[in-house]
Design an enzyme around this catalytic site. Structure first.
Site, PDB file in Angstrom:
ATOM      1  CG  HIS A  52      -0.235   2.129  -9.209  1.00  0.00           C
ATOM      2  ND1 HIS A  52      -0.415   1.764  -7.893  1.00  0.00           N
ATOM      3  CD2 HIS A  52      -1.359   2.824  -9.556  1.00  0.00           C
ATOM      4  CE1 HIS A  52      -1.593   2.215  -7.464  1.00  0.00           C
ATOM      5  NE2 HIS A  52      -2.179   2.864  -8.449  1.00  0.00           N
ATOM      6  NE  ARG A 109      -8.163   0.387   5.332  1.00  0.00           N
ATOM      7  CZ  ARG A 109      -7.677   1.612   5.265  1.00  0.00           C
ATOM      8  NH1 ARG A 109      -7.750   2.405   6.313  1.00  0.00           N
ATOM      9  NH2 ARG A 109      -7.109   2.050   4.172  1.00  0.00           N
ATOM     10  CD  GLU A 145       2.312 -13.418  15.534  1.00  0.00           C
ATOM     11  OE1 GLU A 145       2.397 -12.257  15.957  1.00  0.00           O
ATOM     12  OE2 GLU A 145       1.811 -14.349  16.190  1.00  0.00           O
ATOM     13  NE  ARG A 156      -1.474   6.714   1.321  1.00  0.00           N
ATOM     14  CZ  ARG A 156      -1.492   5.790   2.273  1.00  0.00           C
ATOM     15  NH1 ARG A 156      -1.180   6.112   3.513  1.00  0.00           N
ATOM     16  NH2 ARG A 156      -1.811   4.554   1.977  1.00  0.00           N
ATOM     17  CD1 TRP A 157       7.263   6.620  -2.442  1.00  0.00           C
ATOM     18  CD2 TRP A 157       6.917   6.853  -4.650  1.00  0.00           C
ATOM     19  NE1 TRP A 157       8.485   6.616  -3.060  1.00  0.00           N
ATOM     20  CE2 TRP A 157       8.305   6.742  -4.413  1.00  0.00           C
ATOM     21  CE3 TRP A 157       6.457   6.998  -5.948  1.00  0.00           C
ATOM     22  CZ2 TRP A 157       9.233   6.782  -5.440  1.00  0.00           C
ATOM     23  CZ3 TRP A 157       7.381   7.045  -6.976  1.00  0.00           C
ATOM     24  CH2 TRP A 157       8.754   6.938  -6.735  1.00  0.00           C
ATOM     25  NE  ARG A 209      -3.094  -1.446   4.300  1.00  0.00           N
ATOM     26  CZ  ARG A 209      -4.333  -1.543   3.851  1.00  0.00           C
ATOM     27  NH1 ARG A 209      -5.119  -2.482   4.315  1.00  0.00           N
ATOM     28  NH2 ARG A 209      -4.794  -0.705   2.948  1.00  0.00           N
ATOM     29  CG  ASP A 218      -2.045   0.969   1.149  1.00  0.00           C
ATOM     30  OD1 ASP A 218      -2.301   1.483   0.041  1.00  0.00           O
ATOM     31  OD2 ASP A 218      -2.689   1.235   2.184  1.00  0.00           O
ATOM     32  CG  ASN A 251       2.040   1.576  -5.144  1.00  0.00           C
ATOM     33  OD1 ASN A 251       2.947   1.390  -4.357  1.00  0.00           O
ATOM     34  ND2 ASN A 251       1.515   0.603  -5.880  1.00  0.00           N
ATOM     35  CG  ASN A 258      -7.722  -2.132  -5.752  1.00  0.00           C
ATOM     36  OD1 ASN A 258      -6.775  -2.915  -5.637  1.00  0.00           O
ATOM     37  ND2 ASN A 258      -8.004  -1.233  -4.818  1.00  0.00           N
TER      38      ASN A 258
HETATM   39  C1  FPP Z   1      -1.942   0.293  -3.279  1.00  0.00           C
HETATM   40  O1  FPP Z   1      -1.490   1.618  -3.312  1.00  0.00           O
HETATM   41  C2  FPP Z   1      -1.489  -0.433  -4.408  1.00  0.00           C
HETATM   42  C3  FPP Z   1      -2.270  -1.000  -5.386  1.00  0.00           C
HETATM   43  C4  FPP Z   1      -3.735  -0.949  -5.436  1.00  0.00           C
HETATM   44  C5  FPP Z   1      -1.663  -1.689  -6.488  1.00  0.00           C
HETATM   45  C6  FPP Z   1      -0.521  -2.595  -6.130  1.00  0.00           C
HETATM   46  C7  FPP Z   1       0.223  -2.741  -7.336  1.00  0.00           C
HETATM   47  C8  FPP Z   1       1.562  -2.671  -7.439  1.00  0.00           C
HETATM   48  C9  FPP Z   1       2.539  -2.527  -6.337  1.00  0.00           C
HETATM   49  C10 FPP Z   1       2.082  -2.706  -8.772  1.00  0.00           C
HETATM   50  C11 FPP Z   1       2.654  -3.882  -9.296  1.00  0.00           C
HETATM   51  C12 FPP Z   1       2.397  -5.228  -8.841  1.00  0.00           C
HETATM   52  C13 FPP Z   1       2.758  -6.245  -9.603  1.00  0.00           C
HETATM   53  C14 FPP Z   1       2.604  -7.640  -9.180  1.00  0.00           C
HETATM   54  C15 FPP Z   1       3.324  -5.992 -10.919  1.00  0.00           C
HETATM   55  P1  FPP Z   1      -2.581   2.747  -3.322  1.00  0.00           P
HETATM   56  O2  FPP Z   1      -2.819   3.144  -4.726  1.00  0.00           O
HETATM   57  O3  FPP Z   1      -3.788   2.303  -2.583  1.00  0.00           O
HETATM   58  O4  FPP Z   1      -1.841   3.873  -2.542  1.00  0.00           O
HETATM   59  P2  FPP Z   1      -2.515   4.990  -1.648  1.00  0.00           P
HETATM   60  O5  FPP Z   1      -3.149   4.291  -0.494  1.00  0.00           O
HETATM   61  O6  FPP Z   1      -1.358   5.830  -1.266  1.00  0.00           O
HETATM   62  O7  FPP Z   1      -3.502   5.716  -2.513  1.00  0.00           O
END
Ligand code: FPP
Length: 241
Positions: A36, A193, A206, A23-24, A187, A19, A21, A67
């Site tokens: 992402h 969560r 755990e 915000r990053w 997480r 989790d 991506n 999602n």
């Molecule tokens: C959550 O960050 C991340 C996702 C919904 C996507 C996870 C996907 C990847 C890490 C990309 C690649 C994975 C593979 C297997 C190629 P968010 O968007 O919810 O972040 P936020 O909570 O900061 O908005």
């Protein structure tokens, strides 16, 4: 806590909710997809760290059944990212002995992506160094519902006596039927969560909730979190020994 209560060994199965991506990317004034893509680049580093840490099974949450509620642009960008990731990473995964599996409902995924997923599963079927499971269009409740539907069909067909159905029976119908339960669920991004991830399988897992955003999660931090698991007291419902 007595010495005997400690698992002492590192977890054999680690599951990760990747989790943070969005915000990053936001912190850098970039679009969410930029985050992402950075997150996807982290995956390889974490997978490659597994053998030295004794982590035989790694399960990652790439896309949840919830999602789909994101904007169409983000959803299609993520789907394109998954297609590209599989295409680009296939060689390295095969060569590094990684066995890849996908869990989740494939029904809503596009044909090309499903074909790539099937091919990668087949191409890595003989590998055994690390078992990487990618949860794609996965939701724990959805998985249990789909498993129940399949189990009900077997009951209706007279192949299973309903009186014999127990937790073990249902587990055989889950997407994860060949995998051990996760020992540790991590997480990232500071949210505490579980978001519908491995609900059934993580009954005794755990949990580690860490503040780092997923694209910043390094192999060194992974190693530290995995190491801290070995100092925990797991009792599976029993009293302290
Ligand atoms: C959550 O960050 C991340 C996702 C919904 C996507 C996870 C996907 C990847 C890490 C990309 C690649 C994975 C593979 C297997 C190629 P968010 O968007 O919810 O972040 P936020 O909570 O900061 O908005």
């Amino acid at each position: 806590m007595s010495e005997n209560d400690c698992p002492k060994t590192n977890p054999a199965h680690v599951a990760i909710i990747m989790d943070g991506n969005g915000r990053w990317a936001q912190k850098r004034g970039r679009p969410r997809l930029y985050g992402h893509h950075a997150g996807a680049r982290r995956v390889r580093e974490i997978v490659e760290a597994c053998p030295d840490l004794g982590v035989k099974y790694l399960t990652i949450f790439a896309f949840s059944t919830e999602n789909w509620k994101r904007t169409q642009a983000e959803v299609s960008g993520l789907m394109a990212l998954f297609r590209r990731y599989i295409t680009r990473e296939a060689r390295a995964l095969i060569d590094n002995g990684i066995r890849v599996r996908f869990i989740g409902d494939r029904i809503r995924l596009d044909e090309t992506l499903v074909r790539l997923m099937d091919e990668l599963e087949l191409l890595t079927a003989d590998n055994d160094a690390v078992h990487l499971t990618v949860a794609l269009n996965y939701g724990g409740r959805d998985e249990v519902a789909r498993a129940t539907k399949r189990l009900a069909r077997e009951v209706a067909a007279g192949k299973i006596d309903p009186e014999t159905v127990d937790a073990e029976t249902l587990a055989r119908f889950l997407d994860t039927y060949v995998l051990p339960d996760p020992d540790l669920v991590i997480r990232t991004s500071g949210e505490a969560r579980i978001s519908n991830f491995l609900l059934w399988q993580s009954a005794y897992s755990e949990y580690e909730f860490i503040d780092t955003l997923w694209p910043d999660f390094t192999a060194a931090e992974f190693s530290r979190v995995v190491g801290s698991y070995a100092r925990r007291d797991r009792r599976f419902g029993a009293v302290p020994g």
